[in-house]
Structures are given as structure tokens and as C-alpha cells.
Write a protein that holds these residues in place. Structure first.
Motif, PDB file in Angstrom:
ATOM      1  N   THR A 107      80.810  58.840  40.304  1.00  0.00           N
ATOM      2  CA  THR A 107      81.345  59.250  41.594  1.00  0.00           C
ATOM      3  C   THR A 107      80.704  58.401  42.678  1.00  0.00           C
ATOM      4  O   THR A 107      79.600  57.886  42.526  1.00  0.00           O
ATOM      5  N   LEU A 108      81.450  58.258  43.763  1.00  0.00           N
ATOM      6  CA  LEU A 108      81.023  57.414  44.857  1.00  0.00           C
ATOM      7  C   LEU A 108      81.289  58.144  46.160  1.00  0.00           C
ATOM      8  O   LEU A 108      82.350  58.750  46.332  1.00  0.00           O
ATOM      9  N   GLY A 109      80.327  58.104  47.041  1.00  0.00           N
ATOM     10  CA  GLY A 109      80.482  58.752  48.336  1.00  0.00           C
ATOM     11  C   GLY A 109      80.033  57.846  49.461  1.00  0.00           C
ATOM     12  O   GLY A 109      79.500  56.752  49.234  1.00  0.00           O
ATOM     13  N   VAL A 110      80.264  58.305  50.670  1.00  0.00           N
ATOM     14  CA  VAL A 110      79.850  57.587  51.874  1.00  0.00           C
ATOM     15  C   VAL A 110      79.218  58.577  52.843  1.00  0.00           C
ATOM     16  O   VAL A 110      79.575  59.758  52.864  1.00  0.00           O
ATOM     17  N   ARG A 111      78.280  58.089  53.623  1.00  0.00           N
ATOM     18  CA  ARG A 111      77.686  58.846  54.722  1.00  0.00           C
ATOM     19  C   ARG A 111      77.537  57.891  55.897  1.00  0.00           C
ATOM     20  O   ARG A 111      77.303  56.698  55.701  1.00  0.00           O
ATOM     21  N   SER A 158      72.909  50.468  53.325  1.00  0.00           N
ATOM     22  CA  SER A 158      72.273  50.538  52.014  1.00  0.00           C
ATOM     23  C   SER A 158      73.122  51.359  51.050  1.00  0.00           C
ATOM     24  O   SER A 158      74.028  52.078  51.458  1.00  0.00           O
ATOM     25  N   MET A 159      72.785  51.232  49.771  1.00  0.00           N
ATOM     26  CA  MET A 159      73.413  52.029  48.713  1.00  0.00           C
ATOM     27  C   MET A 159      72.309  52.856  48.053  1.00  0.00           C
ATOM     28  O   MET A 159      71.184  52.371  47.883  1.00  0.00           O
ATOM     29  N   HIS A 160      72.668  54.093  47.666  1.00  0.00           N
ATOM     30  CA  HIS A 160      71.663  55.008  47.114  1.00  0.00           C
ATOM     31  C   HIS A 160      72.211  55.738  45.896  1.00  0.00           C
ATOM     32  O   HIS A 160      73.373  56.122  45.863  1.00  0.00           O
ATOM     33  N   PHE A 161      71.355  55.972  44.931  1.00  0.00           N
ATOM     34  CA  PHE A 161      71.664  56.782  43.765  1.00  0.00           C
ATOM     35  C   PHE A 161      71.369  58.227  44.143  1.00  0.00           C
ATOM     36  O   PHE A 161      70.240  58.558  44.524  1.00  0.00           O
ATOM     37  N   ASN A 162      72.376  59.086  44.053  1.00  0.00           N
ATOM     38  CA  ASN A 162      72.221  60.491  44.438  1.00  0.00           C
ATOM     39  C   ASN A 162      72.025  61.333  43.179  1.00  0.00           C
ATOM     40  O   ASN A 162      72.933  61.993  42.707  1.00  0.00           O
ATOM     41  N   ARG A 163      70.823  61.283  42.626  1.00  0.00           N
ATOM     42  CA  ARG A 163      70.550  61.978  41.369  1.00  0.00           C
ATOM     43  C   ARG A 163      70.568  63.488  41.497  1.00  0.00           C
ATOM     44  O   ARG A 163      70.659  64.188  40.504  1.00  0.00           O
ATOM     45  N   HIS A 197      76.681  57.781  43.492  1.00  0.00           N
ATOM     46  CA  HIS A 197      76.104  56.803  44.414  1.00  0.00           C
ATOM     47  C   HIS A 197      76.708  57.002  45.802  1.00  0.00           C
ATOM     48  O   HIS A 197      77.855  57.428  45.930  1.00  0.00           O
ATOM     49  N   VAL A 198      75.921  56.672  46.824  1.00  0.00           N
ATOM     50  CA  VAL A 198      76.338  56.864  48.210  1.00  0.00           C
ATOM     51  C   VAL A 198      76.151  55.566  48.987  1.00  0.00           C
ATOM     52  O   VAL A 198      75.054  54.990  48.982  1.00  0.00           O
ATOM     53  N   GLY A 199      77.217  55.144  49.657  1.00  0.00           N
ATOM     54  CA  GLY A 199      77.132  54.029  50.585  1.00  0.00           C
ATOM     55  C   GLY A 199      76.767  54.572  51.959  1.00  0.00           C
ATOM     56  O   GLY A 199      77.416  55.492  52.459  1.00  0.00           O
ATOM     57  N   PHE A 200      75.711  54.044  52.543  1.00  0.00           N
ATOM     58  CA  PHE A 200      75.200  54.538  53.824  1.00  0.00           C
ATOM     59  C   PHE A 200      75.515  53.526  54.925  1.00  0.00           C
ATOM     60  O   PHE A 200      75.128  52.362  54.837  1.00  0.00           O
ATOM     61  N   TYR A 201      76.211  53.992  55.942  1.00  0.00           N
ATOM     62  CA  TYR A 201      76.659  53.146  57.053  1.00  0.00           C
ATOM     63  C   TYR A 201      75.996  53.555  58.355  1.00  0.00           C
ATOM     64  O   TYR A 201      75.708  54.733  58.569  1.00  0.00           O
ATOM     65  N   VAL A 202      75.814  52.577  59.244  1.00  0.00           N
ATOM     66  CA  VAL A 202      75.362  52.826  60.609  1.00  0.00           C
ATOM     67  C   VAL A 202      76.536  52.512  61.527  1.00  0.00           C
ATOM     68  O   VAL A 202      77.151  51.452  61.422  1.00  0.00           O
ATOM     69  N   ILE A 203      76.833  53.462  62.415  1.00  0.00           N
ATOM     70  CA  ILE A 203      77.970  53.335  63.333  1.00  0.00           C
ATOM     71  C   ILE A 203      77.455  53.444  64.759  1.00  0.00           C
ATOM     72  O   ILE A 203      76.838  54.448  65.124  1.00  0.00           O
ATOM     73  N   GLU A 204      77.700  52.414  65.544  1.00  0.00           N
ATOM     74  CA  GLU A 204      77.300  52.438  66.955  1.00  0.00           C
ATOM     75  C   GLU A 204      78.491  52.289  67.888  1.00  0.00           C
ATOM     76  O   GLU A 204      78.341  52.445  69.088  1.00  0.00           O
ATOM     77  N   HIS A 205      79.652  51.988  67.345  1.00  0.00           N
ATOM     78  CA  HIS A 205      80.856  51.811  68.153  1.00  0.00           C
ATOM     79  C   HIS A 205      81.922  52.778  67.655  1.00  0.00           C
ATOM     80  O   HIS A 205      82.490  52.573  66.574  1.00  0.00           O
ATOM     81  N   PHE A 206      82.158  53.817  68.453  1.00  0.00           N
ATOM     82  CA  PHE A 206      83.042  54.899  68.042  1.00  0.00           C
ATOM     83  C   PHE A 206      83.555  55.621  69.274  1.00  0.00           C
ATOM     84  O   PHE A 206      83.072  55.412  70.388  1.00  0.00           O
ATOM     85  N   SER A 214      65.099  53.641  50.477  1.00  0.00           N
ATOM     86  CA  SER A 214      64.867  54.156  49.130  1.00  0.00           C
ATOM     87  C   SER A 214      66.099  53.903  48.272  1.00  0.00           C
ATOM     88  O   SER A 214      67.220  53.977  48.775  1.00  0.00           O
ATOM     89  N   PRO A 215      65.922  53.646  46.988  1.00  0.00           N
ATOM     90  CA  PRO A 215      67.114  53.525  46.138  1.00  0.00           C
ATOM     91  C   PRO A 215      67.762  54.884  45.877  1.00  0.00           C
ATOM     92  O   PRO A 215      68.874  54.956  45.367  1.00  0.00           O
ATOM     93  N   TYR A 216      67.081  55.951  46.228  1.00  0.00           N
ATOM     94  CA  TYR A 216      67.564  57.318  45.981  1.00  0.00           C
ATOM     95  C   TYR A 216      68.014  57.963  47.267  1.00  0.00           C
ATOM     96  O   TYR A 216      67.420  57.776  48.316  1.00  0.00           O
ATOM     97  N   TRP A 217      69.064  58.770  47.163  1.00  0.00           N
ATOM     98  CA  TRP A 217      69.560  59.470  48.332  1.00  0.00           C
ATOM     99  C   TRP A 217      68.555  60.555  48.710  1.00  0.00           C
ATOM    100  O   TRP A 217      68.155  60.749  49.793  1.00  0.00           O
TER     101      TRP A 217
END
Length: 164
Positions: free
Chosen positions: A32-36, A95-100, A107-116, A161-164
Motif C-alpha cells: 500500500t502507498l499513501g501520501v501526507r 521524503s519517503m517512509h516505511f509505515n510499519r 509506504h508514505v510519500g511526504f510532501y511540503v506545500i507552501e503554495h496553496f 527517518s526511514p520510518y513513518w
């Protein structure tokens, strides 16, 4: 005109065999794959957090990537659903993180958003109990540990961290 990637597309028996192998791995090793997204309002130095109705704590908005969806598309969808937030420029993959804690294959892809932009404040619904911006120096008491780690990685220069 032939697309460059078509030169590497397998056809015939080799293509069928490749698809069968892929199906085997999907069934044998589902992942599974997620985003935050960390939404940072630079003007007020605040970040957007949500509190779900079904799990405790304040956390970054996000969710699962659906079949046929890119990470960026999933992020845009989740931000709209959970915060009435629209991206006004592409988000930055941090970054990408393993969400054990979720599973052995998440796994979770982590994004930074400053323009919204936020079309309207997010009202409570069946999934989101509360959602709002918090100054970085006044985060809610029950902010999840994973959320605090991501904040430290972005604002305090902590090593991701490699972990969520």
C-alpha cells in the motif's frame, strides 16, 4: 509518432509473461502507498493539521493512493477532501517512509506545500472531526509522534527517518 517508452514495451509472449509475473507479485506481495502533506502558511508560520473521527491525535492531512492515481494526484485529492485546500504550484516531495505501524508493506510519500489556497474552512464531517492551522510554537497537545517527527525534519533540520 512512436513514443520513446514504447521502444521498451514488451509485446507477444514476453509481454504476457511480464504481466503474469507482475500479477503474481501483486497478489503475493501487495503493497500500500499513501501520501501526507505538511501545509505551511509562511505568512503566519502555521501548519494545517487534522483530527480524524476514527483515530486519536492531530496529524498531517493525507491518505491512500488509489489505483491509477499518481502520488501528486492523491495528495491534491486528499487535501481537497480533508481541508478544502487546493495546490497553487506543484508540491515538493520531501521524503519517503516505511509505515510499519500500518502494515509490513505500507509506504508514505511526504510532501511540503507552501503554495496553496483554502476555499473555505473545513467543517466537521464523518471522517474529519476538526481541521485548522496551528502556529508552529503552539501545536495541539495531542499531535501524533509521526507528525512531530516530520515537523522536526522540515523546520529543525532533523535527518529524515526511514520510518513513518
Amino acid at each position: 509518432m512512436v513514443k520513446p517508452e514504447d521502444a521498451f514495451r514488451q509485446t507477444g509472449w514476453a509481454g504476457l509473461r511480464a504481466r503474469l509475473f507482475h500479477l503474481h507479485f501483486v497478489l503475493r506481495r501487495p503493497m500500500t502507498l499513501g501520501v501526507r502533506g505538511l501545509i505551511h502558511d509562511m505568512a503566519s508560520n502555521s501548519i494545517f493539521l487534522i483530527r480524524h473521527t476514527y483515530v486519536p491525535g492531530w496529524q498531517l492531512p493525507g491518505g491512500g493512493v488509489e489505483v491509477g492515481e499518481t502520488l501528486a494526484e492523491a495528495l491534491a485529492r486528499e487535501l481537497a477532501e480533508e481541508g478544502n485546500i487546493a495546490l497553487t504550484s506543484p508540491p515538493m516531495l520531501k521524503s519517503m517512509h516505511f509505515n510499519r505501524r500500518a502494515s509490513r508493506r505500507d509506504h508514505v510519500g511526504f510532501y511540503v506545500i507552501e503554495h496553496f489556497s483554502q476555499t473555505a474552512p473545513k467543517l466537521p464531517d464523518h471522517e474529519i472531526a476538526e481541521a485548522c492551522f496551528f502556529p508552529l510554537d503552539r501545536l495541539p497537545e495531542k499531535t501524533t509522534p509521526a507528525t512531530l517527527r516530520r515537523i522536526a525534519e522540515v523546520f529543525d533540520g532533523e535527518q529524515p527517518s526511514p520510518y513513518w
